[in-house]
Design an enzyme around this catalytic site. Structure first.
Site, PDB file in Angstrom:
ATOM      1  N   TYR A   1      55.418 -63.850  49.850  1.00 21.66           N
ATOM      2  CA  TYR A   1      56.081 -63.593  48.572  1.00 21.66           C
ATOM      3  C   TYR A   1      57.465 -64.233  48.560  1.00 21.66           C
ATOM      4  O   TYR A   1      57.850 -64.871  47.582  1.00 21.66           O
ATOM      5  CB  TYR A   1      56.165 -62.080  48.319  1.00 21.66           C
ATOM      6  CG  TYR A   1      56.670 -61.744  46.950  1.00 21.66           C
ATOM      7  CD1 TYR A   1      55.818 -61.785  45.856  1.00 21.66           C
ATOM      8  CD2 TYR A   1      58.006 -61.411  46.737  1.00 21.66           C
ATOM      9  CE1 TYR A   1      56.284 -61.488  44.578  1.00 21.66           C
ATOM     10  CE2 TYR A   1      58.479 -61.113  45.475  1.00 21.66           C
ATOM     11  CZ  TYR A   1      57.616 -61.154  44.401  1.00 21.66           C
ATOM     12  OH  TYR A   1      58.073 -60.870  43.138  1.00 21.66           O
TER      13      TYR A   1
ATOM     14  N   HIS B   1      58.805 -67.459  46.104  1.00 30.92           N
ATOM     15  CA  HIS B   1      59.980 -67.375  45.241  1.00 30.92           C
ATOM     16  C   HIS B   1      61.114 -68.305  45.668  1.00 30.92           C
ATOM     17  O   HIS B   1      62.070 -68.487  44.923  1.00 30.92           O
ATOM     18  CB  HIS B   1      60.436 -65.926  45.095  1.00 30.92           C
ATOM     19  CG  HIS B   1      59.559 -65.182  44.148  1.00 30.92           C
ATOM     20  ND1 HIS B   1      58.348 -64.665  44.544  1.00 30.92           N
ATOM     21  CD2 HIS B   1      59.676 -64.949  42.830  1.00 30.92           C
ATOM     22  CE1 HIS B   1      57.769 -64.122  43.489  1.00 30.92           C
ATOM     23  NE2 HIS B   1      58.544 -64.282  42.438  1.00 30.92           N
TER      24      HIS B   1
ATOM     25  N   TYR C   1      68.287 -63.475  35.671  1.00 34.23           N
ATOM     26  CA  TYR C   1      67.131 -62.828  36.300  1.00 34.23           C
ATOM     27  C   TYR C   1      67.264 -62.890  37.814  1.00 34.23           C
ATOM     28  O   TYR C   1      67.467 -63.968  38.384  1.00 34.23           O
ATOM     29  CB  TYR C   1      65.862 -63.537  35.839  1.00 34.23           C
ATOM     30  CG  TYR C   1      64.547 -62.886  36.214  1.00 34.23           C
ATOM     31  CD1 TYR C   1      64.462 -61.583  36.662  1.00 34.23           C
ATOM     32  CD2 TYR C   1      63.365 -63.601  36.090  1.00 34.23           C
ATOM     33  CE1 TYR C   1      63.245 -61.008  36.984  1.00 34.23           C
ATOM     34  CE2 TYR C   1      62.141 -63.042  36.406  1.00 34.23           C
ATOM     35  CZ  TYR C   1      62.094 -61.744  36.852  1.00 34.23           C
ATOM     36  OH  TYR C   1      60.877 -61.178  37.175  1.00 34.23           O
TER      37      TYR C   1
ATOM     38  N   TRP D   1      50.856 -68.045  36.782  1.00 35.38           N
ATOM     39  CA  TRP D   1      51.774 -67.437  37.753  1.00 35.38           C
ATOM     40  C   TRP D   1      51.410 -65.972  38.002  1.00 35.38           C
ATOM     41  O   TRP D   1      51.346 -65.524  39.147  1.00 35.38           O
ATOM     42  CB  TRP D   1      53.217 -67.563  37.263  1.00 35.38           C
ATOM     43  CG  TRP D   1      54.215 -66.980  38.216  1.00 35.38           C
ATOM     44  CD1 TRP D   1      54.765 -65.733  38.170  1.00 35.38           C
ATOM     45  CD2 TRP D   1      54.785 -67.618  39.365  1.00 35.38           C
ATOM     46  NE1 TRP D   1      55.650 -65.561  39.213  1.00 35.38           N
ATOM     47  CE2 TRP D   1      55.673 -66.699  39.959  1.00 35.38           C
ATOM     48  CE3 TRP D   1      54.626 -68.878  39.938  1.00 35.38           C
ATOM     49  CZ2 TRP D   1      56.400 -66.998  41.109  1.00 35.38           C
ATOM     50  CZ3 TRP D   1      55.365 -69.177  41.083  1.00 35.38           C
ATOM     51  CH2 TRP D   1      56.229 -68.238  41.654  1.00 35.38           C
TER      52      TRP D   1
END
Length: 106
Positions: free
Chosen positions: A18, A22, A41, A76
Site C-alpha cells: 500500500y 501511494h 489531500y 484505482w
C-alpha cells in the site's frame, strides 16, 4: 471550505505494498482528484494499518460524485479495494465515513 477526515483499515499483510502504491500514484488519478475539487489531500498510515485520510473541498458530495464519473477512479478503486478490511463490498472511496469535526484552530 469543508475539511474532511476519515478512517480506513489496511490489511496488515498489505501495508508495505500500500505504501509503495501511494509513492507512485498514477498521474491521471492525481489530475482527476485535483479537477474534482479534492484539495490538500493527505493520507497517514499507522504501523498497524490504521489509515487516516484528510482533504478539503468546497462540496463533499459534489467532489465524490465528480470522482465517481472518472474511469481512472473506477480502476484505482478496484485495485485498492483488496488492501482494506471492513468495506463490505464497497470501493474504498464509497466505504469511508467522514468523521465529525469537533474543534478547529484557525
Amino acid at each position: 471550505m469543508q475539511r474532511v477526515c476519515f478512517l480506513l483499515k489496511v490489511r496488515p499483510d498489505r501495508i508495505e505494498e500500500y505504501r509503495e502504491r501511494h509513492a507512485a500514484v498514477w498521474p491521471e488519478m492525481l489530475q482527476a482528484l485535483s479537477e474534482s475539487g479534492w484539495r490538500n489531500y493527505s493520507l497517514f498510515l499507522r504501523e498497524d494499518g490504521l489509515l487516516v485520510g484528510y482533504f478539503e473541498t468546497e462540496d463533499l458530495d459534489a467532489a465524490r460524485a465528480a470522482m465517481a464519473r472518472r474511469e481512472v477512479n473506477a480502476r484505482w478503486q478496484a485495485e485498492m479495494a483488496p488492501f482494506f478490511e471492513g468495506l463490505d463490498g464497497k470501493a474504498p472511496d464509497e466505504g469511508f465515513v467522514p468523521l465529525q469535526e469537533i474543534f478547529h484552530l484557525d
